[in-house]
Design an enzyme around this catalytic site. Structure first.
Site, PDB file in Angstrom:
ATOM      1  N   HIS A 127      -0.377 -10.721 -57.975  1.00  0.00           N
ATOM      2  CA  HIS A 127      -1.607 -11.175 -58.631  1.00  0.00           C
ATOM      3  C   HIS A 127      -1.328 -11.107 -60.133  1.00  0.00           C
ATOM      4  CE1 HIS A 127      -5.784 -10.755 -60.066  1.00  0.00           C
ATOM      5  NE2 HIS A 127      -6.193 -11.173 -58.883  1.00  0.00           N
ATOM      6  N   ASP A 205       0.355  -1.927 -56.772  1.00  0.00           N
ATOM      7  CA  ASP A 205      -0.966  -2.528 -56.860  1.00  0.00           C
ATOM      8  C   ASP A 205      -1.541  -2.531 -55.444  1.00  0.00           C
ATOM      9  OD1 ASP A 205      -3.164  -4.136 -56.908  1.00  0.00           O
ATOM     10  OD2 ASP A 205      -2.142  -5.919 -57.657  1.00  0.00           O
ATOM     11  N   GLN A 208      -5.497  -4.802 -52.898  1.00  0.00           N
ATOM     12  CA  GLN A 208      -5.713  -5.509 -51.640  1.00  0.00           C
ATOM     13  C   GLN A 208      -5.300  -4.640 -50.448  1.00  0.00           C
ATOM     14  OE1 GLN A 208      -7.815  -8.233 -50.764  1.00  0.00           O
ATOM     15  NE2 GLN A 208      -6.891  -8.927 -52.660  1.00  0.00           N
ATOM     16  N   LYS A 231     -13.493  -4.115 -53.800  1.00  0.00           N
ATOM     17  CA  LYS A 231     -12.894  -4.767 -52.613  1.00  0.00           C
ATOM     18  C   LYS A 231     -12.991  -3.860 -51.392  1.00  0.00           C
ATOM     19  CE  LYS A 231      -9.509  -7.247 -55.408  1.00  0.00           C
ATOM     20  NZ  LYS A 231      -9.948  -8.643 -55.397  1.00  0.00           N
ATOM     21  N   CYS A 370      -5.292 -16.364 -58.708  1.00  0.00           N
ATOM     22  CA  CYS A 370      -4.638 -15.550 -59.754  1.00  0.00           C
ATOM     23  C   CYS A 370      -3.174 -15.313 -59.411  1.00  0.00           C
ATOM     24  CB  CYS A 370      -5.352 -14.216 -59.974  1.00  0.00           C
ATOM     25  SG  CYS A 370      -7.037 -14.424 -60.518  1.00  0.00           S
TER      26      CYS A 370
HETATM   27  C1  LIG Z   1      -3.592  -7.956 -55.341  1.00  0.00           C
HETATM   28  C2  LIG Z   1      -4.648  -7.792 -56.392  1.00  0.00           C
HETATM   29  N1  LIG Z   1      -4.375  -7.073 -57.485  1.00  0.00           N
HETATM   30  C3  LIG Z   1      -5.288  -6.881 -58.448  1.00  0.00           C
HETATM   31  C4  LIG Z   1      -6.527  -7.446 -58.386  1.00  0.00           C
HETATM   32  C5  LIG Z   1      -7.510  -7.201 -59.474  1.00  0.00           C
HETATM   33  O1  LIG Z   1      -8.414  -6.218 -59.063  1.00  0.00           O
HETATM   34  P1  LIG Z   1      -9.730  -5.925 -59.908  1.00  0.00           P
HETATM   35  O2  LIG Z   1     -10.676  -7.028 -59.582  1.00  0.00           O
HETATM   36  O3  LIG Z   1     -10.197  -4.596 -59.415  1.00  0.00           O
HETATM   37  O4  LIG Z   1      -9.347  -5.886 -61.325  1.00  0.00           O
HETATM   38  C6  LIG Z   1      -6.863  -8.231 -57.276  1.00  0.00           C
HETATM   39  C7  LIG Z   1      -8.185  -8.903 -57.211  1.00  0.00           C
HETATM   40  O5  LIG Z   1      -8.318 -10.006 -56.721  1.00  0.00           O
HETATM   41  C8  LIG Z   1      -5.902  -8.403 -56.257  1.00  0.00           C
HETATM   42  O6  LIG Z   1      -6.179  -9.134 -55.173  1.00  0.00           O
END
Ligand SMILES: Cc1ncc(COP(=O)(O)O)c(C=O)c1O
Length: 412
Positions: A127, A205, A208, A231, A370
């Site tokens: 992302h 990260d 998800q 999420k 993204c």
């Molecule tokens: C894999 C991943 N990383 C990071 C993010 C960003 O998360 P946040 O919305 O908490 O900033 C997302 C959100 O779509 C995501 O899917």
């Protein structure tokens, strides 16, 4: 779907008031949980009750209400510790989002630890939240920025790792646990051990991953792990970062201001203890308390049951989508993916597909998610994406498929 589910999504659904409404006269089929999940009554009630009975700023007051608020806020920290099986609660920092958690590491660790000759490695599945900060900090520090590619199934090419490490000092590997675009479940523990063999740190990260899979930072053997409340059935505006205490202690602060200091003098300011050194200013207090309730909710449903259920939903969705002519799906087989399915319908722009589905009460996402580097690899500008959670019913996947037939009839 024939397999007997380990969780009762129909029963859980009753916890979510949002499903009581109709969209365009049809029941809401919410297939966009990877973007943000819906919120159960248990979380909504906790936030309301906190504001009504226990709200005050935390840590600063000696009066009863502030102590109550502080106990609720710090209680959420303990829940977060348990949720990711971290060794100590002081290693858990509350942030505003997974994005802020990753930026914290990229700035506070990266600016002081990367330089010319060093390499920051991300993956083609990232992302932008776990791609752009590393690209930017690498550029600012003169480090190299490299990317581990994927194969045609959307899985990481681990066989390319050693070659990618050539001619530079590997300092940080940053990867997601679950791809938000393809649903790929990444072999993070293997990446961690590869990173550590080269003296690099591993940043995960789990934005998800954490809502859908059991996360254990000790099993993953990573150094930092970011996740998010919104999420995971919790409120927006709250996220968490787990980091190894020895690294967090050596890092400079990220945000500066009230609450994160030990002593402020004209000549110099010294920093507070962990985790407060990284929690400057008034935190999203009620959101964090709601985040705690959300972790309780999800843990009670059971992360193994959620993962198993979503994998069955993904298998069902892939099977049903294959029946619709002209649909291309992306990503690995169902057994190696979370409940996320990206696809395109031949000759119809993803936004148009999503619009037709909306008229049927089916909410899916259309866009680059993204993940522009990944879209470039797939050779598309955008995809449709249906994503599932503990309240998703197989019947909603049937409605998605019926909507696709309708889109093809109208627009194909
Ligand atoms: C894999 C991943 N990383 C990071 C993010 C960003 O998360 P946040 O919305 O908490 O900033 C997302 C959100 O779509 C995501 O899917």
């Amino acid at each position: 779907m024939t397999a007997r589910p380990a969780l009762d999504a129909q029963r859980l659904r009753a916890d979510f008031p949002i499903f009581e409404q109709k969209i365009h006269g049809k029941p809401l089929a919410y297939l966009d949980s990877a973007a943000s999940s819906q919120k159960p009554r248990q979380v909504l009630d906790t936030v309301r009750d906190f504001y009504e009975t226990s709200y005050a700023n935390v840590h600063r007051g000696v009066y009863t209400l502030s102590e109550k608020a502080t106990a609720a806020y710090e209680g959420a920290r303990e829940k977060a510790r348990e949720f990711v099986n971290a060794p100590a609660a002081r290693e858990l920092i509350f942030t505003r989002s997974a994005t802020e958690s990753i930026n914290l590491v990229a700035y506070a660790w990266g600016l002081d630890n990367l330089g010319p000759g060093d390499v920051a490695l991300v993956t083609e599945l990232e992302h932008h939240s776990n791609f752009v900060p590393w690209q930017y900090i690498a550029k600012r520090t003169g480090a190299e920025f490299r990317m581990l590619p994927i194969d045609d199934h959307g899985e990481l090419r681990l066989d390319e790792l050693d070659e990618l490490a050539g001619g530079g000092r590997m300092k940080v590997v940053a990867a997601n646990l679950v791809s938000n675009s393809l649903g790929t479940v990444n072999p993070v523990a293997r990446l961690s051990s590869w990173a550590h063999e080269r003296g690099a740190i591993m940043v995960v990260d789990a934005a998800q991953g954490a809502p859908h899979h059991r996360v254990d930072v000790q099993e993953l053997d990573c150094d930092f792990l970011a996740f998010s409340s919104h999420k995971l059935c919790g409120p927006t505006g709250a996220g968490a970062l787990w980091g190894r205490a020895e690294l967090l202690e050596r890092m400079a602060p990220f945000n500066l201001g009230g609450h994160m200091i030990r002593q402020v003098r004209l000549e110099e300011t010294t920093w507070g203890e962990l985790p407060y050194k990284f929690e400057a200013g008034t935190q999203p207090i009620a959101e964090v308390v709601g985040f705690g309730a959300a972790m309780d909710y999800v843990a009670e449903v059971g992360l193994d049951a959620i993962a198993e259920y979503e994998s069955a939903l993904a298998a069902y969705a892939l099977e049903r989508l294959a029946e619709v002519g002209g649909v291309t799906t992306y990503g690995p087989p169902a057994e190696r993916r979370a409940g996320i399915v990206s696809f395109n319908v031949e000759g119809i722009h993803p936004h148009d597909v999503a619009q037709v589905l909306d008229s049927e009460g089916v909410a899916i996402r259309a866009g680059h998610h993204c993940c522009q580097p990944l879209m470039a690899r797939l050779g598309v500008a955008a995809t449709n994406r249906a994503s599932f959670y503990l309240y998703t019913l197989p019947d909603e996947i049937d409605r998605l498929v019926e909507g696709l037939y309708k889109a093809r009839k109208i627009l194909g």
